[in-house]
Design a protein around this motif. Structure first.
Motif, PDB file in Angstrom:
ATOM      1  N   ASP A 140     -44.959 -10.544 120.306  1.00 28.52           N
ATOM      2  CA  ASP A 140     -43.935  -9.702 120.946  1.00 28.52           C
ATOM      3  C   ASP A 140     -44.080  -9.787 122.468  1.00 28.52           C
ATOM      4  OD1 ASP A 140     -44.491  -8.920 118.280  1.00 28.52           O
ATOM      5  OD2 ASP A 140     -43.416  -7.041 118.566  1.00 28.52           O
ATOM      6  N   ALA A 141     -45.342  -9.679 122.919  1.00 26.23           N
ATOM      7  CA  ALA A 141     -45.593  -9.720 124.364  1.00 26.23           C
ATOM      8  C   ALA A 141     -45.230 -11.095 124.921  1.00 26.23           C
ATOM      9  CB  ALA A 141     -47.047  -9.376 124.655  1.00 26.23           C
ATOM     10  N   GLU A 142     -45.526 -12.129 124.145  1.00 25.63           N
ATOM     11  CA  GLU A 142     -45.217 -13.493 124.597  1.00 25.63           C
ATOM     12  C   GLU A 142     -43.698 -13.695 124.731  1.00 25.63           C
ATOM     13  OE1 GLU A 142     -47.152 -16.548 122.181  1.00 25.63           O
ATOM     14  OE2 GLU A 142     -45.694 -18.003 122.905  1.00 25.63           O
ATOM     15  N   VAL A 143     -42.954 -13.175 123.759  1.00 23.86           N
ATOM     16  CA  VAL A 143     -41.491 -13.314 123.795  1.00 23.86           C
ATOM     17  C   VAL A 143     -40.918 -12.568 125.010  1.00 23.86           C
ATOM     18  CG1 VAL A 143     -39.375 -12.610 122.573  1.00 23.86           C
ATOM     19  CG2 VAL A 143     -41.188 -13.805 121.335  1.00 23.86           C
ATOM     20  N   MET A 146     -41.590 -14.493 128.064  1.00 24.20           N
ATOM     21  CA  MET A 146     -40.684 -15.639 128.200  1.00 24.20           C
ATOM     22  C   MET A 146     -39.346 -15.180 128.812  1.00 24.20           C
ATOM     23  SD  MET A 146     -39.471 -18.415 125.385  1.00 24.20           S
ATOM     24  CE  MET A 146     -38.520 -17.331 124.349  1.00 24.20           C
ATOM     25  N   ALA A 147     -38.827 -14.055 128.302  1.00 20.82           N
ATOM     26  CA  ALA A 147     -37.571 -13.519 128.858  1.00 20.82           C
ATOM     27  C   ALA A 147     -37.766 -13.222 130.345  1.00 20.82           C
ATOM     28  CB  ALA A 147     -37.167 -12.254 128.108  1.00 20.82           C
ATOM     29  N   TRP A 148     -38.916 -12.668 130.655  1.00 22.06           N
ATOM     30  CA  TRP A 148     -39.249 -12.308 132.029  1.00 22.06           C
ATOM     31  C   TRP A 148     -39.268 -13.545 132.919  1.00 22.06           C
ATOM     32  CZ3 TRP A 148     -39.152  -7.968 134.499  1.00 22.06           C
ATOM     33  CH2 TRP A 148     -39.820  -7.840 135.723  1.00 22.06           C
ATOM     34  N   LEU A 149     -39.840 -14.621 132.395  1.00 25.56           N
ATOM     35  CA  LEU A 149     -39.956 -15.848 133.184  1.00 25.56           C
ATOM     36  C   LEU A 149     -38.577 -16.471 133.455  1.00 25.56           C
ATOM     37  CD1 LEU A 149     -41.967 -17.766 134.537  1.00 25.56           C
ATOM     38  CD2 LEU A 149     -42.018 -19.106 132.422  1.00 25.56           C
ATOM     39  N   ILE A 150     -37.707 -16.406 132.450  1.00 26.05           N
ATOM     40  CA  ILE A 150     -36.349 -16.943 132.645  1.00 26.05           C
ATOM     41  C   ILE A 150     -35.706 -16.228 133.838  1.00 26.05           C
ATOM     42  CG2 ILE A 150     -34.017 -17.115 131.643  1.00 26.05           C
ATOM     43  CD1 ILE A 150     -35.348 -17.510 128.899  1.00 26.05           C
ATOM     44  N   LEU A 151     -35.812 -14.896 133.842  1.00 23.60           N
ATOM     45  CA  LEU A 151     -35.183 -14.125 134.921  1.00 23.60           C
ATOM     46  C   LEU A 151     -35.864 -14.401 136.253  1.00 23.60           C
ATOM     47  CD1 LEU A 151     -34.772 -10.937 132.780  1.00 23.60           C
ATOM     48  CD2 LEU A 151     -32.945 -12.479 133.536  1.00 23.60           C
ATOM     49  N   LYS A 152     -37.179 -14.563 136.206  1.00 24.51           N
ATOM     50  CA  LYS A 152     -37.928 -14.814 137.437  1.00 24.51           C
ATOM     51  C   LYS A 152     -37.524 -16.172 138.022  1.00 24.51           C
ATOM     52  CE  LYS A 152     -42.495 -14.944 139.345  1.00 24.51           C
ATOM     53  NZ  LYS A 152     -43.586 -15.840 139.051  1.00 24.51           N
ATOM     54  N   LEU A 241     -48.755  -7.207 127.060  1.00 26.71           N
ATOM     55  CA  LEU A 241     -47.967  -7.281 128.308  1.00 26.71           C
ATOM     56  C   LEU A 241     -48.875  -7.077 129.516  1.00 26.71           C
ATOM     57  CD1 LEU A 241     -44.778  -5.284 127.242  1.00 26.71           C
ATOM     58  CD2 LEU A 241     -44.883  -7.715 127.799  1.00 26.71           C
ATOM     59  N   ASP A 242     -49.839  -6.167 129.366  1.00 25.44           N
ATOM     60  CA  ASP A 242     -50.765  -5.918 130.476  1.00 25.44           C
ATOM     61  C   ASP A 242     -51.577  -7.164 130.804  1.00 25.44           C
ATOM     62  OD1 ASP A 242     -49.918  -3.313 130.756  1.00 25.44           O
ATOM     63  OD2 ASP A 242     -51.468  -2.486 129.430  1.00 25.44           O
ATOM     64  N   VAL A 243     -52.126  -7.823 129.767  1.00 26.10           N
ATOM     65  CA  VAL A 243     -52.959  -8.986 130.092  1.00 26.10           C
ATOM     66  C   VAL A 243     -52.108 -10.129 130.663  1.00 26.10           C
ATOM     67  CG1 VAL A 243     -54.808  -8.481 128.438  1.00 26.10           C
ATOM     68  CG2 VAL A 243     -52.965  -9.993 127.751  1.00 26.10           C
ATOM     69  N   LEU A 244     -50.847 -10.165 130.300  1.00 24.45           N
ATOM     70  CA  LEU A 244     -49.978 -11.222 130.856  1.00 24.45           C
ATOM     71  C   LEU A 244     -49.375 -10.812 132.201  1.00 24.45           C
ATOM     72  CD1 LEU A 244     -48.108 -12.431 127.628  1.00 24.45           C
ATOM     73  CD2 LEU A 244     -50.088 -13.470 128.753  1.00 24.45           C
ATOM     74  N   ASN A 245     -49.732  -9.604 132.650  1.00 24.69           N
ATOM     75  CA  ASN A 245     -49.234  -9.120 133.940  1.00 24.69           C
ATOM     76  C   ASN A 245     -47.725  -8.967 134.008  1.00 24.69           C
ATOM     77  OD1 ASN A 245     -50.974  -8.313 135.938  1.00 24.69           O
ATOM     78  ND2 ASN A 245     -51.738 -10.438 136.176  1.00 24.69           N
ATOM     79  N   ILE A 246     -47.127  -8.556 132.897  1.00 23.89           N
ATOM     80  CA  ILE A 246     -45.677  -8.338 132.880  1.00 23.89           C
ATOM     81  C   ILE A 246     -45.425  -6.844 133.095  1.00 23.89           C
ATOM     82  CG2 ILE A 246     -43.547  -8.549 131.502  1.00 23.89           C
ATOM     83  CD1 ILE A 246     -44.853 -11.250 132.108  1.00 23.89           C
ATOM     84  N   PRO A 247     -44.737  -6.477 134.179  1.00 26.15           N
ATOM     85  CA  PRO A 247     -44.479  -5.052 134.399  1.00 26.15           C
ATOM     86  C   PRO A 247     -43.419  -4.530 133.429  1.00 26.15           C
ATOM     87  CG  PRO A 247     -43.495  -6.387 136.144  1.00 26.15           C
ATOM     88  CD  PRO A 247     -44.177  -7.336 135.220  1.00 26.15           C
ATOM     89  N   TYR A 248     -43.619  -3.321 132.904  1.00 24.18           N
ATOM     90  CA  TYR A 248     -42.656  -2.750 131.959  1.00 24.18           C
ATOM     91  C   TYR A 248     -42.734  -1.250 132.030  1.00 24.18           C
ATOM     92  CZ  TYR A 248     -46.780  -1.746 129.150  1.00 24.18           C
ATOM     93  OH  TYR A 248     -48.000  -1.271 128.744  1.00 24.18           O
TER      94      TYR A 248
END
Ligand code: ATP
Ligand code: MG
Length: 424
Positions: A140-143, A146-152, A241-248
């Protein structure tokens, strides 16, 4: 009288297509980096597929689908979203047998009969993906990453909101608690919420009315009602999400408009598009493959709206220019036109974007055209130059000119020009 496009159906004109292609290019590239393969599924499906998966009491099925009876009397629907079709295909072709975990993405049009407005159309386009066969929270966190990276990589700054909607083991009890809470506000809610109180109580929570939201301030939270399995899953997704450094941020009022979601749901939100604040949304749908007649496999996916991404990119000033051409061949006189005509074609076979004017206009007007086309170089051939076996290659940015020998066969000339231009 001229015929106009249908309301809510939009032409994407060439100057806009460039942004679309950029969005698709970046998304495809990222999907591939994450190990996804493309799948293309039909636009028309049996109506039953969407009713069974999206759910009868949802806005989409109740009032937004383009449904018609075909010539054989079958009820057909133009797909309002991608997941149902991809899963139908996955089950029909037994794709799970080939690989225990499938990562699929698709890009294409969707159809919903909504009130058209900025960022809301009746034919719109989605980039969407599905992962089937794993319920690991890390996925779930990986998906979401990925969405986050597309936007970034598109240069957009968007916030990620997530929630858990529980599962068939814990959601019914929460629903009951919520219905009882809403009962206490009967007659004080908006028309939609009054109707949904009984039919689809979760949906009331994301009502846009300020009056309703005021009433829901003390509403029970799904997050306090998760069963142990869902609670642990939710914690692990957040940790991923935390370990991948994705803010949410967690939004316990975020429900989704489709019935099939379980556990993780998320939305990618912007405040730059008015009411159309979601550019993408998705979540887990663990019972859906089985519900559609397939094996009992979990799944997760998301969809992003290309129109909304394109609007955001334009608003942020990322105007994409039409692809400029490499070389404009400006030929004056009949013999020069002949040489230019074959040369232009040969240059294209060598991989250059080449153009010329077929109308035989004046040199001045051809050079104007060259400028307009954004050409990096122009090759000027007049009959006089041709007689001397020479042409002039002009760098359109620096205005530097050099003489080019034309006395070679066209293929050799095209090859040397291509090399000269591509090395720049
Ligand atoms: P909204 O709350 O804006 O109606 P939704 O929850 O119905 O969105 P989804 O079904 O989750 O949207 O679809 C995912 C994405 O597809 C949305 O985030 C949005 O970017 C896009 N989308 C959905 N409906 C439309 C539409 N009618 N026109 C343009 N884009 C849309
Ligand atoms: Mg909607």
């Amino acid at each position: 009288m001229s015929v106009k496009a249908l309301k809510g159906f939009k032409d994407i004109l060439p100057d806009e297509v460039e942004i679309w292609q950029r969005i698709e290019r970046i998304a495809r590239d990222i999907f591939h980096r994450f190990g996804f393969s493309e799948i293309k599924v039909p636009i028309l499906e049996k109506t039953d597929l969407f009713v069974r998966s999206i759910g009868e009491a949802t806005d989409i099925v109740e009032k937004e689908m383009y449904t018609f009876t075909d010539r054989n009397g079958a009820s057909i629907t133009m797909r309002p979203e991608g997941t149902a079709s991809v899963l139908r295909s996955f089950v029909e072709h037994g794709l799970h047998v080939r690989q225990p975990v499938q990562r699929l993405y698709t890009i294409g049009p969707m159809f919903r009969h909504e009130r058209p407005q900025k960022g809301r159309l009746r034919q719109f386009h989605q980039l969407s993906c599905e992962v089937l066969g794993s319920d690991l929270p890390r996925l779930d966190a990986e998906v979401m990453a990925m969405a986050w990276l597309i936007l970034k990589e598109l240069g957009l700054s968007i916030s990620l909101e997530m929630n858990s909607l529980g599962c068939p083991a814990c959601r019914p009890a929460f629903k009951k608690t919520l219905i009882a809470f809403l009962q206490g506000h009967a007659g004080q809610l908006c028309e939609d919420c009054e109707r949904r109180r009984e039919t689809n109580p979760l949906r009331v929570l994301d009502c846009k009315s300020a009056n309703c939201q005021e009433k829901y301030k003390n509403a029970p939270s799904i997050l306090d009602h998760l069963c142990e399995g869902c609670g642990d899953h939710f914690q692990a997704v957040k940790q991923g999400l935390d370990v991948l450094n994705i803010p949410y941020s967690v939004n316990s009022f975020m429900v989704r408009g489709l019935d099939y979601y379980t556990r993780t749901t998320f939305e990618l939100i912007t405040d730059a598009l008015g009411a159309q604040s979601a550019v993408g949304a998705g979540g887990r749908y663990d019972g859906l493959v089985k519900q559609l007649g397939g094996p009992d496999l979990p799944g997760i996916g998301f969809g992003m709206g290309i129109e909304r991404l394109a609007l955001l990119l334009r608003q942020s000033g990322q105007e994409a220019a039409l692809p400029g051409i490499d070389l404009f061949v400006a030929a004056l006189g009949e013999a020069a036109q002949e040489t230019g005509y074959t040369l232009t074609n040969t240059l294209r076979t060598k991989g250059l974007k080449a153009a010329m004017d077929l109308e035989g206009r004046s040199l001045k007007s051809q050079m104007k055209q060259a400028g307009k086309s954004g050409a990096r170089f122009a090759l000027i051939i007049g009959d006089d130059e041709l007689a001397k076996g020479e042409g002039v290659l002009r760098d359109m940015t620096t205005r530097e000119q050099e003489t080019i020998a034309l006395k070679q066969d066209t293929a050799a000339l095209a090859a040397s020009l291509a090399e000269r231009i591509q090395s720049q």
